[in-house]
Enzyme design. Structure first.
Site, PDB file in Angstrom:
ATOM      1  CG  ASP A 125      -2.052   0.961   1.131  1.00 22.07           C
ATOM      2  OD1 ASP A 125      -2.295   1.489   0.015  1.00 22.07           O
ATOM      3  OD2 ASP A 125      -2.696   1.229   2.158  1.00 22.07           O
ATOM      4  N   GLY A 126       0.385   2.286  -0.684  1.00 21.72           N
ATOM      5  CA  GLY A 126       1.050   3.587  -0.611  1.00 21.72           C
ATOM      6  C   GLY A 126       1.598   4.095  -1.934  1.00 21.72           C
ATOM      7  CG  ASN A 127       2.120   1.494  -5.280  1.00 13.61           C
ATOM      8  OD1 ASN A 127       2.962   1.315  -4.417  1.00 13.61           O
ATOM      9  ND2 ASN A 127       1.730   0.546  -6.103  1.00 13.61           N
TER      10      ASN A 127
ATOM     11  CG  HIS B 126       0.260   1.993  -9.530  1.00 10.96           C
ATOM     12  ND1 HIS B 126      -0.059   1.626  -8.240  1.00 10.96           N
ATOM     13  CD2 HIS B 126      -0.805   2.746  -9.965  1.00 10.96           C
ATOM     14  CE1 HIS B 126      -1.248   2.104  -7.910  1.00 10.96           C
ATOM     15  NE2 HIS B 126      -1.714   2.802  -8.936  1.00 10.96           N
TER      16      HIS B 126
ATOM     17  CB  THR C 206     -12.564  -8.251  -6.559  1.00 13.95           C
ATOM     18  OG1 THR C 206     -12.517  -8.192  -5.125  1.00 13.95           O
ATOM     19  CG2 THR C 206     -12.186  -9.649  -7.002  1.00 13.95           C
ATOM     20  CD  GLU C 207     -12.752  -5.473  -2.981  1.00 11.21           C
ATOM     21  OE1 GLU C 207     -11.532  -5.764  -3.054  1.00 11.21           O
ATOM     22  OE2 GLU C 207     -13.631  -6.322  -2.708  1.00 11.21           O
TER      23      GLU C 207
ATOM     24  CG  LEU D 183       9.859 -16.867  -3.534  1.00 12.53           C
ATOM     25  CD1 LEU D 183       9.552 -16.910  -2.037  1.00 12.53           C
ATOM     26  CD2 LEU D 183      10.374 -15.481  -3.921  1.00 12.53           C
TER      27      LEU D 183
ATOM     28  NE  ARG E  73      -8.337  -0.063   5.130  1.00 13.31           N
ATOM     29  CZ  ARG E  73      -7.906   1.194   5.194  1.00 13.31           C
ATOM     30  NH1 ARG E  73      -7.990   1.867   6.329  1.00 13.31           N
ATOM     31  NH2 ARG E  73      -7.392   1.773   4.143  1.00 13.31           N
TER      32      ARG E  73
ATOM     33  CB  SER F 104      -7.854  -4.470   2.423  1.00 17.91           C
ATOM     34  OG  SER F 104      -7.703  -3.293   3.161  1.00 17.91           O
TER      35      SER F 104
ATOM     36  CD  GLU G 243       1.832 -13.788  15.363  1.00 17.98           C
ATOM     37  OE1 GLU G 243       1.821 -12.633  15.816  1.00 17.98           O
ATOM     38  OE2 GLU G 243       1.353 -14.768  15.969  1.00 17.98           O
TER      39      GLU G 243
HETATM   40  C1  FPP Z   1      -1.946   0.035  -3.595  1.00 17.03           C
HETATM   41  O1  FPP Z   1      -1.497   1.366  -3.467  1.00 17.03           O
HETATM   42  C2  FPP Z   1      -1.319  -0.608  -4.755  1.00 17.03           C
HETATM   43  C3  FPP Z   1      -1.972  -1.146  -5.827  1.00 17.03           C
HETATM   44  C4  FPP Z   1      -3.427  -1.154  -5.932  1.00 17.03           C
HETATM   45  C5  FPP Z   1      -1.242  -1.706  -6.986  1.00 17.03           C
HETATM   46  C6  FPP Z   1      -0.079  -2.589  -6.652  1.00 17.03           C
HETATM   47  C7  FPP Z   1       0.732  -2.780  -7.867  1.00 17.03           C
HETATM   48  C8  FPP Z   1       2.068  -2.758  -7.921  1.00 17.03           C
HETATM   49  C9  FPP Z   1       2.953  -2.642  -6.748  1.00 17.03           C
HETATM   50  C10 FPP Z   1       2.680  -2.809  -9.260  1.00 17.03           C
HETATM   51  C11 FPP Z   1       3.443  -3.982  -9.729  1.00 17.03           C
HETATM   52  C12 FPP Z   1       3.266  -5.292  -9.062  1.00 17.03           C
HETATM   53  C13 FPP Z   1       3.872  -6.444  -9.480  1.00 17.03           C
HETATM   54  C14 FPP Z   1       3.563  -7.708  -8.763  1.00 17.03           C
HETATM   55  C15 FPP Z   1       4.811  -6.485 -10.612  1.00 17.03           C
HETATM   56  P1  FPP Z   1      -2.518   2.555  -3.613  1.00 17.03           P
HETATM   57  O2  FPP Z   1      -2.567   2.951  -5.041  1.00 17.03           O
HETATM   58  O3  FPP Z   1      -3.840   2.173  -3.019  1.00 17.03           O
HETATM   59  O4  FPP Z   1      -1.820   3.677  -2.751  1.00 17.03           O
HETATM   60  P2  FPP Z   1      -2.510   4.833  -1.902  1.00 17.03           P
HETATM   61  O5  FPP Z   1      -3.168   4.160  -0.735  1.00 17.03           O
HETATM   62  O6  FPP Z   1      -1.349   5.658  -1.493  1.00 17.03           O
HETATM   63  O7  FPP Z   1      -3.460   5.540  -2.817  1.00 17.03           O
END
Ligand code: FPP
Length: 287
Positions: A62-64, A79, A108-109, A171, A234, A236, A247
């Site tokens: 989370d946090g992109n 991302h 899915t959301e 892995l 959470r 989610s 854990e």
């Molecule tokens: C949640 O952050 C992240 C996602 C919904 C996308 C995750 C995808 C990647 C990390 C890209 C590549 C993955 C692989 C396996 C190659 P958010 O967008 O909800 O962040 P925010 O809470 O800061 O808005």
């Protein structure tokens, strides 16, 4: 074809001559995998005995979006940076000897996000999987999620990677794409209902084990450590069946800033937890 093939017979042996010793059958050489590149700092993973490692670590990345926003960049740049962090953490998991790493990649959301962002995430995933960054590493790649809603070329690529890495035993990297925990449970319940309707299962005798056997990935082990970045606490809709006794580890950093050392820290913290799994405490605190 056989009639055109010249027959080659072994030369005749004089009576009493010793039996020829058959050449030893050499086992097929195991494929040589590359070691993951080391972290630029030269840091090495903590020396944790394999028996103390979690078998299965699941991550909510989370946090992109916030990472991009903090830099005045469009969300898809967050991302993209997140994908770099994925490679880094996979390298750290291999170095440490983890067996299962499962990543919440697209839920899915997540379809309810802006069309532009959804396309950017799916396009990025397609590029990442096509680039095949883990081709020389001992990584078995899998996809967990709903079939039928992803673009066909992405689904085909994911299935190709799954097939071609199937024999790898290092892995297991499971990417949850178009995954939702309730969807997984609903599909499992439907599978059980079909078996009951066919008279193959008695609904009054369905056990936890029966349920687990009908999950889309029945061989996926329970999650030992569920780690979420991004300062949210959470789970989610992520792996609710498998995480019943996980854990939980929540960290404030944003996913794109994450590197393998954060994984090592999460696992080290896990090794300090007392897992009772419903039993009495092995070391009760003095009153
Ligand atoms: C949640 O952050 C992240 C996602 C919904 C996308 C995750 C995808 C990647 C990390 C890209 C590549 C993955 C692989 C396996 C190659 P958010 O967008 O909800 O962040 P925010 O809470 O800061 O808005």
């Amino acid at each position: 074809a056989w009639s055109l093939t010249p027959l080659s017979l072994p030369p005749s042996r004089p009576p009493g001559a010793p039996q020829p010793v058959p050449a030893p059958v050499r086992p097929a050489a195991a494929p040589a995998f590359r070691r993951p590149p080391a972290h630029p700092s030269g840091e090495r993973p903590p020396a944790i005995p394999a028996a103390h490692l979690p078998t299965h670590v699941a991550v909510i990345m989370d946090g992109n979006g916030r990472w991009a926003q903090q830099r005045g960049l469009p969300r898809h740049e967050g991302h993209r940076a997140g994908a770099r962090a994925v490679r880094e953490v996979v390298h750290g998991a291999l170095e440490m000897g983890l067996r299962h790493l499962t990543l919440y990649t697209f839920s899915t959301e997540n379809w309810s996000r802006d069309r532009e962002e959804v396309d950017a995430i799916l396009g990025l995933l397609r590029d990442e999987v096509a680039d095949n960054h883990f081709r020389d590493l001992d990584v078995h790649m899998r996809w967990h999620g709903r079939a039928g809603r992803l673009p066909t070329d992405l689904a085909d690529l994911l299935q190709l990677r799954e097939r071609t890495t199937r024999g790898r035993t290092g892995l297991t990297l499971t990417m949850c794409i178009d995954y939702g925990g309730r969807d997984e449970i609903t599909r499992t319940a439907a599978a059980l209902a079909r078996r009951a309707r066919a008279g193959q299962l008695d609904p009054d005798r369905i056990t936890d084990e029966d349920f687990a056997r009908h999950l889309p990935h029945p061989d996926m082990p329970d999650v030992d450590l569920l780690w979420r970045t991004g300062n949210e606490q959470r789970t989610s809709n992520f792996l609710p069946w498998h995480s019943a006794y996980a854990e939980l580890h929540f960290t404030p950093g944003l996913w794109p800033d994450t590197d393998r050392r954060d994984l090592w820290q999460a696992v080290t913290a896990y090794t300090g937890r007392q897992r009772r799994l419903g039993a009495e405490s092995p070391n009760p605190l003095p009153l």
